[in-house]
Design an enzyme around this catalytic site. Sequence first.
Site, PDB file in Angstrom:
ATOM      1  N   TYR A  15      19.464   7.426  47.665  1.00 36.31           N
ATOM      2  CA  TYR A  15      18.173   7.592  48.360  1.00 36.31           C
ATOM      3  C   TYR A  15      18.102   6.786  49.651  1.00 36.31           C
ATOM      4  CZ  TYR A  15      16.492   9.596  43.996  1.00 36.31           C
ATOM      5  OH  TYR A  15      16.327  10.373  42.900  1.00 36.31           O
ATOM      6  N   TYR A 143       9.065  15.281  38.450  1.00 42.61           N
ATOM      7  CA  TYR A 143      10.409  14.794  38.737  1.00 42.61           C
ATOM      8  C   TYR A 143      11.168  14.697  37.421  1.00 42.61           C
ATOM      9  CZ  TYR A 143      14.430  12.096  40.019  1.00 42.61           C
ATOM     10  OH  TYR A 143      15.731  11.694  40.191  1.00 42.61           O
ATOM     11  N   ASP A 235       9.515  15.153  28.677  1.00 40.96           N
ATOM     12  CA  ASP A 235      10.441  14.274  29.397  1.00 40.96           C
ATOM     13  C   ASP A 235       9.837  12.877  29.397  1.00 40.96           C
ATOM     14  OD1 ASP A 235      11.946  12.798  31.113  1.00 40.96           O
ATOM     15  OD2 ASP A 235      11.924  14.238  32.768  1.00 40.96           O
ATOM     16  N   LYS A 264      16.215   5.703  30.615  1.00 43.77           N
ATOM     17  CA  LYS A 264      15.692   4.464  31.225  1.00 43.77           C
ATOM     18  C   LYS A 264      15.554   3.249  30.282  1.00 43.77           C
ATOM     19  CE  LYS A 264      14.104   6.209  35.506  1.00 43.77           C
ATOM     20  NZ  LYS A 264      13.564   7.528  35.806  1.00 43.77           N
TER      21      LYS A 264
HETATM   22  C1  PLP Z   1      14.245   8.838  36.302  1.00 39.63           C
HETATM   23  C2  PLP Z   1      13.816  10.067  35.616  1.00 39.63           C
HETATM   24  C3  PLP Z   1      14.727  11.080  35.284  1.00 39.63           C
HETATM   25  C4  PLP Z   1      16.176  11.012  35.674  1.00 39.63           C
HETATM   26  O1  PLP Z   1      16.852   9.972  35.064  1.00 39.63           O
HETATM   27  P1  PLP Z   1      18.197   9.402  35.720  1.00 39.63           P
HETATM   28  O2  PLP Z   1      18.752   8.482  34.696  1.00 39.63           O
HETATM   29  O3  PLP Z   1      17.794   8.717  36.993  1.00 39.63           O
HETATM   30  O4  PLP Z   1      19.078  10.574  35.977  1.00 39.63           O
HETATM   31  C5  PLP Z   1      14.253  12.170  34.601  1.00 39.63           C
HETATM   32  N1  PLP Z   1      12.963  12.280  34.257  1.00 39.63           N
HETATM   33  C6  PLP Z   1      12.058  11.340  34.556  1.00 39.63           C
HETATM   34  C7  PLP Z   1      10.648  11.507  34.135  1.00 39.63           C
HETATM   35  C8  PLP Z   1      12.448  10.202  35.257  1.00 39.63           C
HETATM   36  O5  PLP Z   1      11.534   9.275  35.598  1.00 39.63           O
END
Ligand code: PLP
Length: 422
Positions: A15, A143, A235, A264
């Site tokens: 980024y 996202y 997600d 995460k």
């Molecule tokens: C960060 C994120 C992703 C992607 O995860 P990465 O480990 O960075 O590929 C997918 N969905 C959400 C909601 C996120 O915040």
Amino acid sequence: MNLQERDKKVIWHPYTQMKGALPQLPIVKGDGVYLIDEQGKRYIDAVSSWWVNIHGHANARIAAKVSAQLLQLEHVIFAGFTHEPAVLLAEQLLPLLPGKQEKVFYSDNGSTAVEVALKMTFQYWSNQGNTSRKKVLAFKDAYHGDTFGAMSVSGRSIFTDAFNDLLFDVEFIDLPCKENIENLQSIICSLQSELACFIFEPLILGAGGMQMYEAVYLDKLIEVCQENQILCIADEVMTGFGRTGTYFACEQLNSKPDLFCLSKGLTGGTMPLGVTTCNEKIFEAFLSDDKLKTLYHGHSFTANPVACAASLASLAILLEPQTLANIKRIETQHSLFRDKIAGHSKVKTIRQTGTIIAIEWQTGESTSYLSTLRDKLYTYFLSKGIVLRPLGNIIYILPPYIITNEELAYIYSTISRALDDI
Ligand SMILES: *Cc1c(COP(=O)(O)O)cnc(C)c1O
């Protein structure tokens, strides 16, 4: 050459427009909520290093488990083989998720967790001979990651501009609210026979600007999707593991999604690991004597034992009463701060979900991700020893749960000062 100069010679950062990029700050040590640079200057990591770090940096308990696991079994191919940390983590994770989640599929980051969920839902339909359900329903500013599938189901933005022609077909809808919910429900009903799945970030769109919305309206969307056999993917890559005040954001819903994506905070921010979980209905659609109905997906580092060991250690800390008390304490501090600065002339809006608080800056200029205000604010906070990465004109705090009230107070007062000074 110092580290910054050596970095500039060989590294391309994420980024980051590398032309004229600010020098990258070398960090030599992590210590709880702090990052420490070469000069010994300490920075409060107020964004949990891109939302991953939930128990602080260089956590000794996680480190001990990781180090023991490294000496026991560092990695093994996960097709044809299994190991204790992967099984134990799945056993502990599944009952914590809302609804009846039955199976864990491992990968190694949030984007791959999303890719796996999408492939599961597309193939769920094709395994049953249904060739018409190929579209995805998603939020306009969602996202879900940066790989092609995850990018496809994310909102179209400056991040996707160069690739828009290559992304697959998605039906994008607004965030639900009292005013539009009936309209959104009727859109879903009219498209139902084309929709394979609905993917959403529950309660809060992270990278899309920390946009928050109410559980009741998400419930209504999920209900109408499930009435129309549209599979629902939560997600929780960002919201999972206590971030929104409950262990998972979907605990705040009545309805139960069919699949979950986690990453995460999963390993406590120690190392990469991704998880996709699904219910029995999804899993059963792949059970067959027909080899073509197999989920042909995997990664070299699927279910890496060291990452699983880190997750088990992180989960143990998360489940201690003290951690939940810390989460509640952060929520309370945030809401007091929210009340305090809500009337400030430079505060356009201020919103909070659990341990996340976001302040939208009132600005004359364009409010996009690329606004110059963003760089000014970023540098300002860094000079005050705080890592905050504004999304355009939106500043947010998303701290490790061990942050103290004093450290929070310092961040709040620095934000208040920035509101007056900048
Ligand atoms: C960060 C994120 C992703 C992607 O995860 P990465 O480990 O960075 O590929 C997918 N969905 C959400 C909601 C996120 O915040």
